[in-house]
Design a protein around this motif. Structure first.
Motif, PDB file in Angstrom:
ATOM      1  N   ALA A 178       0.377  -1.639   0.361  1.00  0.00           N
ATOM      2  CA  ALA A 178       0.210  -0.100   0.178  1.00  0.00           C
ATOM      3  C   ALA A 178       0.728   1.255  -0.551  1.00  0.00           C
ATOM      4  O   ALA A 178       0.510   2.390  -0.648  1.00  0.00           O
ATOM      5  N   LEU A 179       2.323   1.666   0.540  1.00  0.00           N
ATOM      6  CA  LEU A 179       3.267   2.594   1.308  1.00  0.00           C
ATOM      7  C   LEU A 179       3.320   2.668  -0.689  1.00  0.00           C
ATOM      8  O   LEU A 179       3.482   3.813  -1.357  1.00  0.00           O
ATOM      9  N   LEU A 180       3.493   0.889  -0.826  1.00  0.00           N
ATOM     10  CA  LEU A 180       4.456   1.818  -2.528  1.00  0.00           C
ATOM     11  C   LEU A 180       3.636   1.999  -3.460  1.00  0.00           C
ATOM     12  O   LEU A 180       3.890   2.768  -4.389  1.00  0.00           O
ATOM     13  N   GLN A 181       2.492   1.930  -3.361  1.00  0.00           N
ATOM     14  CA  GLN A 181       1.569   1.571  -4.333  1.00  0.00           C
ATOM     15  C   GLN A 181       0.885   3.471  -4.107  1.00  0.00           C
ATOM     16  O   GLN A 181       1.032   4.142  -5.532  1.00  0.00           O
ATOM     17  N   ASN A 182       1.300   4.549  -2.896  1.00  0.00           N
ATOM     18  CA  ASN A 182       0.794   5.709  -3.596  1.00  0.00           C
ATOM     19  C   ASN A 182       2.366   6.370  -3.581  1.00  0.00           C
ATOM     20  O   ASN A 182       2.220   7.440  -4.131  1.00  0.00           O
ATOM     21  N   THR A 183       3.111   5.826  -3.544  1.00  0.00           N
ATOM     22  CA  THR A 183       4.492   6.656  -4.005  1.00  0.00           C
ATOM     23  C   THR A 183       4.887   6.480  -5.769  1.00  0.00           C
ATOM     24  O   THR A 183       4.756   7.171  -5.622  1.00  0.00           O
ATOM     25  N   GLN A 184       4.378   5.431  -5.941  1.00  0.00           N
ATOM     26  CA  GLN A 184       4.111   4.884  -7.464  1.00  0.00           C
ATOM     27  C   GLN A 184       2.749   5.935  -7.874  1.00  0.00           C
ATOM     28  O   GLN A 184       2.763   6.641  -8.600  1.00  0.00           O
ATOM     29  N   ASN A 185       1.718   6.412  -7.214  1.00  0.00           N
ATOM     30  CA  ASN A 185       0.856   6.830  -7.914  1.00  0.00           C
ATOM     31  C   ASN A 185       1.061   8.988  -7.723  1.00  0.00           C
ATOM     32  O   ASN A 185       1.084   9.476  -8.633  1.00  0.00           O
ATOM     33  N   THR A 186       2.275   9.105  -6.677  1.00  0.00           N
ATOM     34  CA  THR A 186       2.421   9.958  -6.153  1.00  0.00           C
ATOM     35  C   THR A 186       3.556  10.342  -8.124  1.00  0.00           C
ATOM     36  O   THR A 186       3.616  11.958  -8.196  1.00  0.00           O
ATOM     37  N   SER A 187       4.155   9.332  -8.411  1.00  0.00           N
ATOM     38  CA  SER A 187       5.269   9.473  -8.799  1.00  0.00           C
ATOM     39  C   SER A 187       4.959   9.692 -10.278  1.00  0.00           C
ATOM     40  O   SER A 187       5.374  10.491 -11.160  1.00  0.00           O
ATOM     41  N   ALA A 188       3.427   9.299 -10.296  1.00  0.00           N
ATOM     42  CA  ALA A 188       2.788   9.154 -11.289  1.00  0.00           C
ATOM     43  C   ALA A 188       2.105  10.645 -11.892  1.00  0.00           C
ATOM     44  O   ALA A 188       2.385  11.505 -13.164  1.00  0.00           O
TER      45      ALA A 188
END
Length: 932
Positions: free
Chosen positions: A677-687
């Protein structure tokens, strides 16, 4: 007079003797003359505490003073002695009597045992020994303290003396034994396993390839064969020290020569897990590792010279008074010298305390880091993933945990520190570490583990893995630990739940999940703010273009739209967080793989035990109880039979162990899901950041297109101007030529002339031709000569001008004035940009509010018109709508106009599209423009 004291008092002020720590009060607060009276007034337990503490101090001091190798603590002890001697000389207390140390004497200092004489550190490090009976820990006779806090020196655990080594003693029925080594030292592990089987340690000089070809002849060799031990090492002689580690691994081992079938009783487990360390401790451990490397590569001559120098320095310090001690007392009695001496004493005491705290780890590293087999040091998060890098210091200090636990610069106003600064001064930078759990189950009742502790933690560490295990053992329920499998499951669970057990996070231990959440939230907020700011500047640029306000390319709005450095920095931070989360998830996945193999081994061993007696059900079954009673009556067995009760107890214990194993797998899956879940949040911010960069690139293309259009228009205007000048030149050139020729002073045109026209033409045309040729040569020639001549002329002129201008500016002081004016202009420009940006945003907000007010007024007018129409309809008794009125959801009852909301009188006063886009978040846009 009495006064309240902190938890540990260390003060020269007057206070009562009601203290929480009698040891610190006795050694740090009382004068020497009052120590005896205070000691006699205490109870027996407090007196024993003081005696034990002073005995440890005497032992450590003796080791530091008589150490054969040059140690950091020994050197700092001598420095502290010198600082104390200087302080006594300055204050006039040179003849202070020695402190009374109760409970010990120099002659009672314990000596290093015969075993391990070449490694004295083995007798100073203590291994944990915990015995369990009926599922709860109990005290082992002959060991100090009470279970589960009983420990023995590692030298005793390695000793071949059976009376002194508990692992060599026979195990009682129903007793589960647990031995823990506080370091990943391969030499210790081999010795302890050999002592358990009462055998000799395998020869470490045999090469691995020969060891693979040889058949194990003893149980120790079977357990430590390459496939289960040295073959799992992931480093070689040329690797970096921090690259040493054991591969994640689990396997069952059968030491029975006849074989144990598919369910061997012995097993080995290697598993990485996360822990933490202070940045100071990490740096200190890296320095000691470098020193150990230098010491390992030193020649015999260097070692001898170093020992001679150490011996000479020790003798000199004890026999020769320092030079400053011979100075007159009046020379150093000033207040400045007293403050310097006191500061040196406090500084030396602090460094000595730090060195004493890490003395054992330093000696362990120096003794075993490059031994055969070697010690495995602790690794940072980046060292565990990038093992080939020589140094990871810069990457370690870029961790999310380090940034979250480090005090950030805070601009304070005034001489006194603000509350935030007072809070930040207590922060200690910390980093993530990757440690290893080594676990051996030598039989159904004996377990050996090995994992490291934090650097320099001679004092209790609430966040230590073994501390958590001891706390959990203290509160164990009866029957909770009935076998080695139950104990192994608890150990593996405690190692894997670090940073994920919210109820056990201490004040010193960093909250990993919360720090990552905070970092991701901060980046998400910055990304949102950057997107809003981009929209504001985009709308400002669009409005300026629509209003035909052509500005130069160095405009602040366009510069902001063309600058991608802020977004690039944010994207770099996001990538760093993603990298760390990938490493942490990789470690958790390795843990999951090891645990799955471990649980499979437990199931293969215990499921037959459960199925041999009764089926596995979640709750008691009346049908099964009836069948069981019938089978007992048929077979002649009785429910009161002890064998039946023993088998039923074994079944229940096996069922509980299987349930714990399933819960362990569910827990590790939940932790991995949390990290995902933390990694998904970072991926959303990166996108989102990538989308913002894409929009900036597209906006940059729009700006370039607009600049190209303006440049084309300027070029067209310049071409028209040149055409006009060309036409004028063409018209007046013949006239000028004719006027020049007929105005010449020639004999043909004037009587007073001396030269004929032919002579003047012969002089005029060659000179003109030469000038024209030289002009064309410099203008259109691409040769080296022409370009060099031009460059030379320009350089000479530039040199002369720059030299003169510089001399004038320096001599007259214009340079300093210009610098001050430039700095002032830059400040005014920045202030102007901030103020104008705020004014623009305020204008946009007012325009949007005006539009909303107009829309509200239109709605009210619409309502009034509709009510009038309804009245006319009722008066006409059901007549139709009035002619000329078209009722729609947006323009009901309004005459045709250019806008459904605004009449013709509002045309040209409002940019509806711009106002609607800009005013979505008016308050946040104003703050962003003003730089808040």
């Amino acid at each position: 007079m009495g006064r309240p004291l902190p938890s540990t008092c260390l003060s020269i002020g007057h206070h009562d003797n009601q203290v929480s720590d009698v040891v610190i009060h006795y050694n740090g607060c009382l004068r020497v003359a009052k120590q005896g009276q205070f000691y006699d007034s205490l109870d027996l337990e407090s007196q024993q505490r003081i005696s034990r503490a002073n005995g440890k101090i005497a032992d450590l001091r003796s080791r530091l003073e008589t150490s054969e190798q040059a140690s950091t603590a020994g050197t700092r002890l001598q420095g502290f002695k010198q600082a104390m001697a200087e302080w006594r000389a300055v204050t006039g207390h040179s003849n202070v009597p020695a402190a009374t140390n109760l409970g010990y004497s120099r002659s009672q200092t314990p000596r290093t045992p015969a075993f391990g004489a070449d490694k004295p550190v083995d007798s100073h490090i203590r291994a944990s020994v915990i015995y369990f009976k009926d599922g709860q820990p109990f005290d082992v006779p002959g060991l100090a303290k009470s279970s589960p806090h009983q420990k023995i020196p590692v030298a005793d655990l390695l000793s071949e003396n059976e009376s002194k080594n508990p692992i060599m003693q026979p195990n009682e029925n129903g007793v589960v034994r647990y031995f823990h080594l506080p370091a990943n030292n391969m030499a210790w592990v081999e010795e302890v396993i050999a002592r358990y089987y009462h055998e000799k340690r395998p020869d470490p000089n045999i090469r691995p390839d020969k060891q693979r070809s040889m058949r194990p002849e003893s149980k120790t060799e079977t357990v430590l064969q390459p496939g289960y031990w040295r073959g799992q090492q992931n480093f070689d002689a040329g690797s970096e020290v921090h690259a040493r580690h054991m591969k994640p691994f689990f396997s069952g081992i059968s030491v029975d020569p006849r074989g144990s079938g598919p369910r061997p009783k012995n097993m080995v487990l290697f598993m990485p897990y996360l822990h933490w360390e202070t940045d100071r401790g990490r740096a200190r451990s890296a320095e000691i590792a470098k020193e150990a490397r230098k010491y390992d590569l030193s020649s015999i001559k260097d070692v001898v010279d170093q020992a001679k120098n150490q011996l000479a320095r020790t003798e000199t310090q004890h026999t020769v008074a320092p030079a400053w001690a011979l100075r007159p007392h009046s020379f150093m009695s000033g207040s400045i010298d007293r403050r310097k001496a006191l500061g040196q004493v406090l500084r030396s005491a602090a460094t000595l305390l730090e060195a004493m705290d890490s003395h054992i780890e330093e000696q362990l590293t120096m003794s075993y880091l490059h031994a055969e087999p070697p010690l495995h040091p602790r690794r940072t998060l980046d060292q565990a993933y990038y093992g080939a890098l020589r140094s990871t210091g810069a990457r370690d200090r870029d961790q999310v945990v380090y940034r979250g636990t480090t005090a950030q610069p805070h601009p304070c106003v005034g001489p006194e520190a603000c509350p935030q600064c007072n809070e930040d001064i207590r922060k200690t930078p910390r980093i993530l570490m990757v440690d290893q759990l080594w676990l051996w189950c030598l039989d159904e009742k004996t377990i050996i583990t090995s994992f490291p502790r934090r650097w320099g933690r001679n004092r209790p560490d609430p966040s230590a893995i073994h501390k958590s295990l001891r706390t959990r053992f203290q509160h164990a329920h009866p029957g909770e630990i009935s076998s080695a499998y139950d104990l192994a499951l608890i150990i593996v669970d405690e190692a894997s739940r670090v940073f994920f057990n919210r109820t056990k996070i201490s004040a010193e231990q960093p909250n990993l999940v919360e720090l990552f959440n905070a970092a991701i939230r901060d980046l998400t907020y910055k990304q949102t703010a950057a997107f809003d700011q981009f929209l504001i500047y985009t709308h400002l640029a669009s409005r300026d273009y629509k209003r035909q306000r052509y500005v130069s390319s160095d405009n602040s709005t366009q510069n902001h739209l063309l600058n991608i450095n802020p977004e690039g920095e944010l994207l770099k931070e996001v990538k760093d967080i993603q990298d760390e989360l990938h490493i942490i998830m990789r470690i958790k996945e390795q843990q999951q793989a090891v645990m799955e193999n471990f649980v499979k081994h437990i199931r293969r061993t215990l499921v037959p035990v459960v199925r041999a007696h009764r089926p596995i059900t979640s709750r008691p079954s009346a049908v099964w109880d009836a069948v069981l009673e019938a089978s007992l009556e048929y077979s002649g067995a009785s429910a009161e039979d002890p064998t039946y009760h023993r088998e039923e107890e074994e079944r229940q214990c096996a069922q509980q162990t299987l349930t714990k194993a399933d819960i362990l797998l569910e827990d590790i899956e939940g932790r991995i899901a949390e990290l995902r879940a933390l990694l998904q949040n970072t991926q959303n911010t990166s996108a989102a950041l990538k989308d913002l960069l894409t929009l900036k690139q597209q906006q940059a293309g729009v700006i370039e297109a607009r600049e190209a259009v303006k440049q084309a228009q300027l070029t067209l205007k310049q071409g028209q101007s040149i055409m006009i000048f060309t036409v004028v030149t063409i018209i007046f050139l013949p006239l000028s030529f004719c006027a020049s020729v007929f105005g010449m002073n020639a004999t043909e045109f004037s009587i007073d002339a001396r030269l004929p026209l032919s002579s003047e033409l012969r002089l005029m045309f060659p000179i003109s031709a030469g000038i024209i040729f030289a002009s064309f040569l410099f203008a259109f020639s691409r040769g080296v000569f022409a370009n060099s001549a031009i460059v030379l002329a320009r350089s000479a002129a530039s040199f002369a001008w720059n030299t003169a201008a510089t001399w004038v500016a320096v001599k007259t002081g214009l340079y300093l004035v210009s610098r001050e004016m430039l700095a002032r202009a830059n400040r005014l420009r920045e202030k102007e940009g901030t103020v104008t940006g705020g004014m623009k945003a305020e204008v946009l907000r007012r325009e949007k509010n005006l539009e909303r007010m107009r829309a509200a007024g239109h709605v009210k007018a619409l309502a009034r018109q509709r009510q009038s129409a309804m009245r006319r309809t009722e008066a006409a008794d059901g007549s139709s709508e009035p002619a000329g009125m078209v009722l729609t959801p947006f323009s009901e009852g309004i005459p045709s106009s250019s806008s459904p909301f605004l009449g013709e009188r509002y045309d040209g006063m409002m940019d509806v599209e711009l106002g609607e886009r800009v005013s979505r978040k008016p308050s946040s846009q104003i703050h962003l423009v003003q730089g808040r």
